[in-house]
Design a protein around this motif. Structure first.
Motif, PDB file in Angstrom:
ATOM      1  N   SER A 222      10.471 -21.167  -4.386  1.00  0.00           N
ATOM      2  CA  SER A 222       9.442 -20.342  -3.746  1.00  0.00           C
ATOM      3  C   SER A 222       8.144 -20.339  -4.540  1.00  0.00           C
ATOM      4  CB  SER A 222       9.941 -18.906  -3.570  1.00  0.00           C
ATOM      5  OG  SER A 222      10.225 -18.324  -4.828  1.00  0.00           O
ATOM      6  N   GLY A 223       8.132 -21.056  -5.685  1.00  0.00           N
ATOM      7  CA  GLY A 223       6.910 -21.207  -6.452  1.00  0.00           C
ATOM      8  C   GLY A 223       6.672 -20.169  -7.528  1.00  0.00           C
ATOM      9  N   LEU A 224       7.641 -19.294  -7.783  1.00  0.00           N
ATOM     10  CA  LEU A 224       7.500 -18.308  -8.857  1.00  0.00           C
ATOM     11  C   LEU A 224       7.829 -18.972 -10.189  1.00  0.00           C
ATOM     12  CD1 LEU A 224       9.143 -15.242  -7.092  1.00  0.00           C
ATOM     13  CD2 LEU A 224       6.699 -15.707  -7.408  1.00  0.00           C
ATOM     14  N   LEU A 225       7.051 -18.657 -11.223  1.00  0.00           N
ATOM     15  CA  LEU A 225       7.125 -19.366 -12.495  1.00  0.00           C
ATOM     16  C   LEU A 225       7.557 -18.487 -13.650  1.00  0.00           C
ATOM     17  CD1 LEU A 225       3.759 -21.081 -11.832  1.00  0.00           C
ATOM     18  CD2 LEU A 225       5.795 -22.405 -12.331  1.00  0.00           C
ATOM     19  N   ARG A 226       8.271 -19.102 -14.611  1.00  0.00           N
ATOM     20  CA  ARG A 226       8.536 -18.464 -15.892  1.00  0.00           C
ATOM     21  C   ARG A 226       8.079 -19.429 -16.974  1.00  0.00           C
ATOM     22  NH1 ARG A 226      14.531 -15.738 -15.385  1.00  0.00           N
ATOM     23  NH2 ARG A 226      15.167 -17.876 -15.896  1.00  0.00           N
ATOM     24  N   ARG A 227       7.586 -18.879 -18.085  1.00  0.00           N
ATOM     25  CA  ARG A 227       7.064 -19.719 -19.155  1.00  0.00           C
ATOM     26  C   ARG A 227       7.733 -19.368 -20.481  1.00  0.00           C
ATOM     27  NH1 ARG A 227       2.587 -16.832 -21.616  1.00  0.00           N
ATOM     28  NH2 ARG A 227       2.319 -14.825 -20.569  1.00  0.00           N
ATOM     29  N   TYR A 228       7.823 -20.362 -21.362  1.00  0.00           N
ATOM     30  CA  TYR A 228       8.507 -20.216 -22.639  1.00  0.00           C
ATOM     31  C   TYR A 228       7.692 -20.897 -23.731  1.00  0.00           C
ATOM     32  CZ  TYR A 228      12.557 -19.170 -19.657  1.00  0.00           C
ATOM     33  OH  TYR A 228      13.394 -18.634 -18.715  1.00  0.00           O
ATOM     34  N   GLY A 229       7.881 -20.449 -24.976  1.00  0.00           N
ATOM     35  CA  GLY A 229       7.178 -21.063 -26.093  1.00  0.00           C
ATOM     36  C   GLY A 229       5.677 -20.928 -25.930  1.00  0.00           C
ATOM     37  N   ASP A 230       4.944 -22.046 -26.125  1.00  0.00           N
ATOM     38  CA  ASP A 230       3.488 -21.998 -26.037  1.00  0.00           C
ATOM     39  C   ASP A 230       2.946 -22.279 -24.645  1.00  0.00           C
ATOM     40  OD1 ASP A 230       3.869 -24.704 -25.781  1.00  0.00           O
ATOM     41  OD2 ASP A 230       2.641 -25.277 -27.504  1.00  0.00           O
ATOM     42  N   ALA A 231       3.814 -22.283 -23.641  1.00  0.00           N
ATOM     43  CA  ALA A 231       3.352 -22.472 -22.264  1.00  0.00           C
ATOM     44  C   ALA A 231       2.530 -21.268 -21.841  1.00  0.00           C
ATOM     45  CB  ALA A 231       4.535 -22.652 -21.322  1.00  0.00           C
ATOM     46  N   GLN A 232       1.336 -21.521 -21.331  1.00  0.00           N
ATOM     47  CA  GLN A 232       0.448 -20.439 -20.959  1.00  0.00           C
ATOM     48  C   GLN A 232       0.665 -19.983 -19.520  1.00  0.00           C
ATOM     49  OE1 GLN A 232      -3.619 -21.320 -21.910  1.00  0.00           O
ATOM     50  NE2 GLN A 232      -3.171 -21.892 -24.021  1.00  0.00           N
ATOM     51  N   ARG A 233       0.160 -18.800 -19.256  1.00  0.00           N
ATOM     52  CA  ARG A 233       0.287 -18.233 -17.918  1.00  0.00           C
ATOM     53  C   ARG A 233      -0.489 -19.066 -16.901  1.00  0.00           C
ATOM     54  NH1 ARG A 233      -1.818 -12.220 -16.022  1.00  0.00           N
ATOM     55  NH2 ARG A 233      -1.039 -12.329 -13.866  1.00  0.00           N
ATOM     56  N   VAL A 234       0.091 -19.255 -15.751  1.00  0.00           N
ATOM     57  CA  VAL A 234      -0.557 -19.995 -14.681  1.00  0.00           C
ATOM     58  C   VAL A 234      -1.108 -19.013 -13.665  1.00  0.00           C
ATOM     59  CG1 VAL A 234      -0.272 -21.700 -12.854  1.00  0.00           C
ATOM     60  CG2 VAL A 234       1.000 -21.931 -14.974  1.00  0.00           C
ATOM     61  N   LYS A 235      -2.412 -19.018 -13.493  1.00  0.00           N
ATOM     62  CA  LYS A 235      -3.052 -18.106 -12.552  1.00  0.00           C
ATOM     63  C   LYS A 235      -3.120 -18.767 -11.185  1.00  0.00           C
ATOM     64  CE  LYS A 235      -5.789 -15.894 -16.164  1.00  0.00           C
ATOM     65  NZ  LYS A 235      -7.159 -15.590 -16.650  1.00  0.00           N
ATOM     66  N   ALA A 236      -2.010 -18.770 -10.509  1.00  0.00           N
ATOM     67  CA  ALA A 236      -1.941 -19.381  -9.183  1.00  0.00           C
ATOM     68  C   ALA A 236      -0.966 -18.591  -8.332  1.00  0.00           C
ATOM     69  CB  ALA A 236      -1.506 -20.844  -9.277  1.00  0.00           C
TER      70      ALA A 236
ATOM     71  N   PHE B  68      16.184 -22.130  -9.170  1.00  0.00           N
ATOM     72  CA  PHE B  68      15.174 -22.888  -9.900  1.00  0.00           C
ATOM     73  C   PHE B  68      15.310 -24.376  -9.555  1.00  0.00           C
ATOM     74  CE2 PHE B  68      15.110 -18.961 -12.116  1.00  0.00           C
ATOM     75  CZ  PHE B  68      13.819 -18.844 -12.623  1.00  0.00           C
ATOM     76  N   VAL B  69      14.176 -25.024  -9.362  1.00  0.00           N
ATOM     77  CA  VAL B  69      14.196 -26.414  -8.907  1.00  0.00           C
ATOM     78  C   VAL B  69      13.334 -27.335  -9.745  1.00  0.00           C
ATOM     79  CG1 VAL B  69      14.693 -25.789  -6.517  1.00  0.00           C
ATOM     80  CG2 VAL B  69      12.308 -25.984  -7.269  1.00  0.00           C
ATOM     81  N   ALA B  70      12.438 -26.819 -10.582  1.00  0.00           N
ATOM     82  CA  ALA B  70      11.506 -27.682 -11.306  1.00  0.00           C
ATOM     83  C   ALA B  70      11.228 -27.140 -12.689  1.00  0.00           C
ATOM     84  CB  ALA B  70      10.196 -27.815 -10.527  1.00  0.00           C
ATOM     85  N   MET B  71      10.886 -28.072 -13.583  1.00  0.00           N
ATOM     86  CA  MET B  71      10.606 -27.727 -14.967  1.00  0.00           C
ATOM     87  C   MET B  71       9.630 -28.747 -15.522  1.00  0.00           C
ATOM     88  SD  MET B  71      13.368 -27.573 -18.077  1.00  0.00           S
ATOM     89  CE  MET B  71      12.826 -27.395 -19.780  1.00  0.00           C
ATOM     90  N   ALA B  72       8.785 -28.341 -16.470  1.00  0.00           N
ATOM     91  CA  ALA B  72       7.860 -29.262 -17.130  1.00  0.00           C
ATOM     92  C   ALA B  72       7.597 -28.780 -18.543  1.00  0.00           C
ATOM     93  CB  ALA B  72       6.548 -29.364 -16.366  1.00  0.00           C
ATOM     94  N   ALA B  73       7.495 -29.721 -19.474  1.00  0.00           N
ATOM     95  CA  ALA B  73       7.202 -29.391 -20.859  1.00  0.00           C
ATOM     96  C   ALA B  73       5.704 -29.309 -21.082  1.00  0.00           C
ATOM     97  CB  ALA B  73       7.795 -30.451 -21.786  1.00  0.00           C
ATOM     98  N   THR B  74       5.291 -28.497 -22.057  1.00  0.00           N
ATOM     99  CA  THR B  74       3.892 -28.509 -22.474  1.00  0.00           C
ATOM    100  C   THR B  74       3.622 -29.836 -23.180  1.00  0.00           C
ATOM    101  OG1 THR B  74       4.459 -27.423 -24.569  1.00  0.00           O
ATOM    102  CG2 THR B  74       3.782 -26.007 -22.734  1.00  0.00           C
ATOM    103  N   PRO B  75       2.361 -30.267 -23.264  1.00  0.00           N
ATOM    104  CA  PRO B  75       2.064 -31.566 -23.870  1.00  0.00           C
ATOM    105  C   PRO B  75       2.553 -31.729 -25.303  1.00  0.00           C
ATOM    106  CG  PRO B  75       0.197 -30.838 -22.579  1.00  0.00           C
ATOM    107  CD  PRO B  75       1.167 -29.690 -22.608  1.00  0.00           C
ATOM    108  N   ASP B  76       2.623 -30.626 -26.081  1.00  0.00           N
ATOM    109  CA  ASP B  76       3.094 -30.762 -27.457  1.00  0.00           C
ATOM    110  C   ASP B  76       4.609 -30.554 -27.580  1.00  0.00           C
ATOM    111  OD1 ASP B  76       3.421 -28.029 -27.152  1.00  0.00           O
ATOM    112  OD2 ASP B  76       1.898 -27.461 -28.623  1.00  0.00           O
ATOM    113  N   GLY B  77       5.273 -30.231 -26.472  1.00  0.00           N
ATOM    114  CA  GLY B  77       6.718 -30.066 -26.494  1.00  0.00           C
ATOM    115  C   GLY B  77       7.207 -28.757 -27.068  1.00  0.00           C
TER     116      GLY B  77
END
Length: 284
Positions: free
Chosen positions: A253-267, A235-244
């Protein structure tokens, strides 16, 4: 820019681009327009900035190459006012887009650059190199403090921009200026990759290369990931949702995992990913 055509709800997409053969200043103009479009039209998705000699923005499955001549490997992204921002490169080069001021590059002898962080106002940023040295641009300022013991891998601003925090690869956090220390993961074993402040700057998360996330202050952990890929590493990158109240983490390689209220990324997966950029005012 005749080779770009806007499409509703997605980034600007190239037809048959020849931007790679254009002068550097022309390439930057193309990159700025594409990046701004990604932020403006992302609407419920996120944008990811990938590394390489021709970085890319990915949004809603659309891939747009950013022809930034001779910039080298990208290492991070910092948001400016509105939909503007900067992409930093290992070489010390900084590319501005979306109306952000053209700042940088890092001075001679500085580097390799390992991170970038904007001030809370977005009017300036810091670059940090592997040795923990920091250089400031525009409204950002540097502050005296401890020298990191291990390779420095990340930087985050304090609440008012009059300080910052550094993270080394061993999970230790160092504070400068008025930055507040909430704790670190220096007693755990493993390699760490990034420090991410909560939206209100009342805490921060530390991302481990294996995908483990350590929260301090008001940065909460949200249990197992909500869907997405599992059994990943590097894992190399992370970002918070706007409300935290959630976050995304991603592998190189660009594969994503999401937590809390982070929504699925269709990419589609993004090769050599280095930054995850949530769309403003949204959870995805």
């Amino acid at each position: 820019m005749p080779n770009l055509v806007p499409r509703r709800g997605r980034a600007l997409v190239r037809r048959k681009s020849r931007a790679c053969n254009r002068p550097a200043h022309r390439a930057r103009a193309v990159a700025a327009a594409v990046a701004l479009a990604g932020m403006t039209y992302a609407g419920g998705t996120m944008v990811a900035a990938a590394s390489g000699h021709h970085p890319q923005l990915h949004t809603k499955g659309v891939v747009t190459k950013l022809a930034v001549a001779r910039a080298g490997q990208a290492v991070g992204f910092a948001a400016g006012p509105g939909n503007s921002g900067w992409v930093a490169y290992r070489s010390g080069a900084v590319v501005a887009y979306g109306g952000a001021r053209r700042l940088g590059p890092a001075p001679a002898g500085f580097g390799p650059v390992t991170g970038i962080a904007a001030t809370p106002s977005g009017h300036g940023f810091w670059l940090v190199d592997a040795r923990g040295r920091v250089v400031a641009f525009d409204a950002a300022r540097t502050y005296a403090g401890p020298v990191p013991r291990s390779t420095t891998v990340g930087i985050a601003s304090s609440a008012n921009g009059r300080g910052y925090l550094l993270l080394d690869s061993a999970g230790k956090v160092y504070t400068y200026g008025d930055a507040h220390f909430y704790g670190d993961a220096s007693r755990s074993h493993g390699v760490f990759r990034q420090i991410v402040a909560t939206p209100g700057y009342g805490g921060y998360w530390l991302l481990r290369a294996t995908g483990g996330v350590y929260g301090f202050g008001n940065a909460h952990n949200y249990g197992p990931p909500s869907g997405g890929a599992s059994g990943l590493h590097n894992f190399v990158a992370m970002a918070a949702t706007p409300d935290g109240h959630g976050f995304w983490e991603a592998t190189n390689s660009g594969l994503l995992r999401r937590y809390g209220d982070a929504q699925r990324v269709k990419a589609k997966p993004v090769p050599d990913l280095v930054a995850v950029i949530p769309s403003a005012g949204d959870h995805g």
